[in-house]
Enzyme design. Structure first.
Site, short mmCIF file in Angstrom:
data_model
loop_
_atom_site.label_atom_id
_atom_site.label_comp_id
_atom_site.label_asym_id
_atom_site.label_seq_id
_atom_site.Cartn_x
_atom_site.Cartn_y
_atom_site.Cartn_z
N HIS A 39 -28.77 65.03 28.36
CA HIS A 39 -27.89 65.29 27.20
C HIS A 39 -27.29 66.67 27.38
O HIS A 39 -27.98 67.61 27.74
CB HIS A 39 -28.72 65.23 25.92
CG HIS A 39 -27.90 65.11 24.67
ND1 HIS A 39 -27.08 66.13 24.23
CD2 HIS A 39 -27.78 64.10 23.78
CE1 HIS A 39 -26.50 65.74 23.10
NE2 HIS A 39 -26.90 64.52 22.81
N ASN A 58 -36.16 65.67 10.62
CA ASN A 58 -34.98 65.47 11.45
C ASN A 58 -34.56 64.01 11.35
O ASN A 58 -35.33 63.12 11.70
CB ASN A 58 -35.29 65.78 12.92
CG ASN A 58 -34.05 65.74 13.79
OD1 ASN A 58 -33.24 66.66 13.75
ND2 ASN A 58 -33.89 64.68 14.56
N GLU A 59 -33.37 63.80 10.83
CA GLU A 59 -32.83 62.43 10.74
C GLU A 59 -33.90 61.46 10.23
O GLU A 59 -34.41 60.60 10.97
CB GLU A 59 -32.27 61.98 12.08
CG GLU A 59 -31.09 62.83 12.52
CD GLU A 59 -30.41 62.34 13.78
OE1 GLU A 59 -31.03 61.58 14.54
OE2 GLU A 59 -29.25 62.70 14.00
N GLU A 93 -25.26 68.79 14.03
CA GLU A 93 -25.38 68.51 15.47
C GLU A 93 -24.11 67.85 15.96
O GLU A 93 -23.56 66.98 15.28
CB GLU A 93 -26.51 67.51 15.75
CG GLU A 93 -27.90 67.99 15.49
CD GLU A 93 -28.92 66.89 15.79
OE1 GLU A 93 -28.59 65.92 16.49
OE2 GLU A 93 -30.05 67.01 15.31
C1 GAL Z 1 -29.81 63.32 17.20
C2 GAL Z 1 -31.17 64.00 17.06
C3 GAL Z 1 -31.34 65.09 18.10
C4 GAL Z 1 -30.95 64.57 19.46
C5 GAL Z 1 -29.53 64.06 19.40
C6 GAL Z 1 -29.02 63.58 20.74
O1 GAL Z 1 -29.82 62.08 16.60
O2 GAL Z 1 -31.32 64.57 15.80
O3 GAL Z 1 -32.68 65.52 18.11
O4 GAL Z 1 -31.81 63.55 19.83
O5 GAL Z 1 -29.46 63.01 18.50
O6 GAL Z 1 -27.68 63.17 20.66
#
Ligand code: GAL
Length: 675
Positions: free
Chosen positions: A361, A156-157, A310
């Site tokens: 979030h 992930n990222e 995302e």
């Molecule tokens: C992204 C990450 C997610 C979550 C999201 C929140 O960078 O991949 O897991 O943390 O940000 O905005």
């Protein structure tokens, strides 16, 4: 060329992908059932599952608990939801770091990261790589042929960097491959300067803690190495997954312009380019920078559909001030991604977490549950995306304008340090060049120095301080063969080892721009200059000047005041059958836009939607039979009427549209027309 894995993926989904990150390990079984019911209600057809679930799958070394994941996979499959199954390697379990503390990455200041968050792995640690390979193998063994599996989501990222001993070993091996012998390395790094000559590979280390300044070429190579080493982790996982089954697409979600990964190298290794994007609802221009990122992700795989992996359903929680997306903004942002080539709308996250770092979030199912504005908007969008199914797989019309974005160039400008001024922001600069093009509805492809440039009419080269020989040749050839190059100041200065190119600035482009620069003259804080154009217009400039001496070039504008009065501030030069416009200072926006747009127009590229206001985004996606015209009104308070040159049917309302169409504030239409 369509990737067969993505072709099969699209057929499986039967349209656009819709869903989000799903973390059932945070919830009980009853919630899982409710989740699947709500996913169906919302039109969700894909979830990214188990991204941080390593410890839930392997709670102790070598002890696996798959029952819960089996059950979730089955439930999703029964509910008609496909799975983008994640390898959980971004969250090494506490037992792993306890057993092997050297899995922790070492930060720039020499301290290890601690436990309590995520991404606490050292990309170059052999131990991390071994344990990661093991969990990936176990997952692949168990789920490669599960009927819910539609895609693999690796890690992930990817990040962070590491300055560990393992990283030093990796760096030395990387350097040996790049330079072969130490003489070549010493030359590339200019190590005679300050007597840094290396006589043994083991002398090369990675510490960034220096008394005075770091060798810029070493810093640059360390950037390159880090990107390659992170990519090696991805490739090792992909290799395992593919060894079980070769027809499932594999991706990793990338961030907007992450500094530690050269996306031009990463993109070919992914079946689809995927982006996580969080435009700030508090920033009135955030949709414009989002458009740039969408253009980049479309371009990473040569115009093929990409995926939003995302976005937020409403607010994020990681800014100082986290504004909600007001009604309609999430929908409009989602349609914007589709308008610029995405085949998905995915969110972080399906269900809002009750605890942990991201408890505030937003999510598709917020804390207030399905009886909420957010969930209603999510479900409404799900219905609209079904209507838009035929858009999946279509591509955007090819752009006439290309924008150079080069990670080497970015690192050179931002990281090597000790430049005439040290507050360059490469990404902001690129965005500044992109905005006026967006406002005039020009599609822009983002290109690397290795891209095929022959199909473009205009090439924008923002602040390309560092550019390798291949890039120099590509830009020069583009102009020679009839293209228009718009280049901004402090370009073509150094080679790929950050060595100043000989024969006066800008060594790489002196012939191209038809001028020699004697000295770079950064401006004092607040200092302003007047620039006068040939037609008498004047404009203000600031931040940067260059003491330019024209050779074959001519001045489009000159300084009207200051010590450089009479010197060129904007230069044009004919080169082969093409043309170059070189901006040697930072013009105020209106003048900057005028120069850039004039160059575009003179190259024969017209605004494809003349008369449509700047805040209405217009794009076309098409296949052999149909064209889909996306019209997006980004104004939150003004309706707008857009003239239509051809009738069509609004896919979202099934209403015919001819003559003109009115869009409410934050409103959108997608008109289908046969080609
Ligand atoms: C992204 C990450 C997610 C979550 C999201 C929140 O960078 O991949 O897991 O943390 O940000 O905005």
């Amino acid at each position: 060329m369509t990737n067969p894995r993505m072709h099969a993926f699209r057929s499986r989904l039967g349209g656009l992908a819709y869903g989000g990150d799903y973390n059932p390990e945070q919830w009980d079984r009853a919630t899982w059932r409710e989740d699947v019911r709500l996913m169906r209600e919302a039109g969700v057809n894909l979830v990214s599952l188990g991204i941080f679930a390593w410890v839930s799958i392997e709670p102790e070394p070598g002890k696996y608990e798959f029952d819960w994941l089996d059950e979730v996979m089955d439930l999703l499959h029964e509910g008609g939801v496909s799975v983008n199954l994640a390898t959980p390697t971004a969250a090494p379990p506490a037992w792993l770091t306890q057993l092997h503390p050297d899995v922790f990455p070492i930060m720039e200041d020499g301290r290890p990261l601690g436990l309590g968050s995520r991404q606490h792995f050292d990309h170059s640690s052999p131990v991390y790589r071994e344990y990661a390979a093991n969990i990936v193998t176990r997952l692949a063994e168990r789920y490669s042929f599960h009927p819910a599996l539609a895609m693999w989501h690796i890690n992930n990222e990817y990040g962070p960097t590491s300055y560990s001993d393992a990283a030093a070993d990796g760096f030395r091996r990387w350097l040996q491959r790049r330079y072969g012998d130490l003489d070549t390395l010493n030359d590339a790094w200019t190590t005679r300067f300050w007597g840094q000559v290396y006589t043994d590979w083991e002398q090369i280390e990675v510490s960034n803690v220096m008394g005075v300044w770091m060798n810029p070429a070493r810093r640059l190579d360390f950037r390159r190495f880090t990107s390659d080493s992170l990519l090696e982790c991805y490739l090792a996982e992909r290799h395992i997954l593919r060894s079980f089954r070769d027809d499932i697409p594999v991706m990793t979600n990338l961030m907007p312009l992450y500094p530690h990964a050269d996306y031009w190298k990463w993109a070919p290794e992914q079946d689809v380019a995927t982006l996580d994007i969080y435009p700030d609802p508090g920033d009135p221009g955030s949709h414009i920078s989002a458009a740039f990122h969408y253009d980049m992700f479309r371009s990473l795989k040569d115009g093929q559909p990409w995926m939003v992996m995302e976005q937020a359903a409403s607010a994020v929680n990681w800014r100082d001030l986290n504004l909600v997306k007001e009604p309609g903004r999430m929908r409009l942002g989602s349609l914007q991604a589709l308008a610029r080539g995405s085949d998905s709308v995915m969110f972080f996250q399906w269900r809002a977490a009750r605890g942990g770092q991201e408890r505030f979030h937003s999510a598709m199912v917020p804390h207030s549950g399905p009886d909420s504005r957010t969930f209603r908007e999510v479900a409404d969008l799900g219905r609209e995306l079904k209507l838009l199914s035929p858009v999946a797989g279509t591509t955007m019309r090819r752009a006439d304008v290309a924008m150079l974005f080069d990670w080497d160039g970015r690192w050179g400008l931002e990281d090597t340090g000790r430049l005439p001024r040290n507050d360059f922001d490469y990404c902001d600069t690129v965005l500044r060049h992109h905005r006026p093009l967006w406002e005039h509805h020009h599609t822009v492809d983002v290109v690397s120095p290795k891209s095929d440039l022959t199909r473009y009419k205009v090439l924008i080269v923002p602040n390309a301080y560092l550019i390798g020989d291949e890039g120099v040749a590509a830009v020069t050839e583009f102009a020679r063969t009839g293209g228009t190059v718009v280049m901004s100041f402090f370009s073509g200065v150094v080679d790929e080892c950050d060595r100043v190119r000989p024969n006066g600035y800008p060594g790489a482009f002196r012939h191209l721009i038809g001028a020699k620069i004697d000295e770079y003259w950064p401006a004092r804080p607040g200092e302003r200059f007047t620039v006068q154009f040939a037609d008498g217009r004047t404009a203000t400039a600031s931040w940067w000047r260059e003491d330019i001496h024209l050779e074959t070039g001519t001045a489009l504008a000159t300084y009207a005041d200051g010590l450089l009065a009479g010197h060129a501030a904007v230069v044009t030069n004919a080169h082969g059958s093409g043309r170059v416009v070189y901006l040697a200072t930072l013009l105020e926006d209106a003048a900057f836009d005028a120069v850039l747009l004039d160059a575009v127009r003179s190259a024969g590229v017209r605004d494809p939607f003349p008369g449509v206001p700047a805040h209405v985004e217009c794009t076309v996606r098409e296949d052999e039979r149909n064209a889909y015209l996306f019209l997006l009104n980004h104004s939150p308070d003004m309706a707008v009427t857009v003239p239509l040159n051809r009738p069509g049917t609004d896919v979202l309302t099934a209403a015919p549209a001819a003559g003109e169409i009115t869009l409410v504030p934050l409103g959108a239409a997608v008109l289908q027309r046969t080609r």
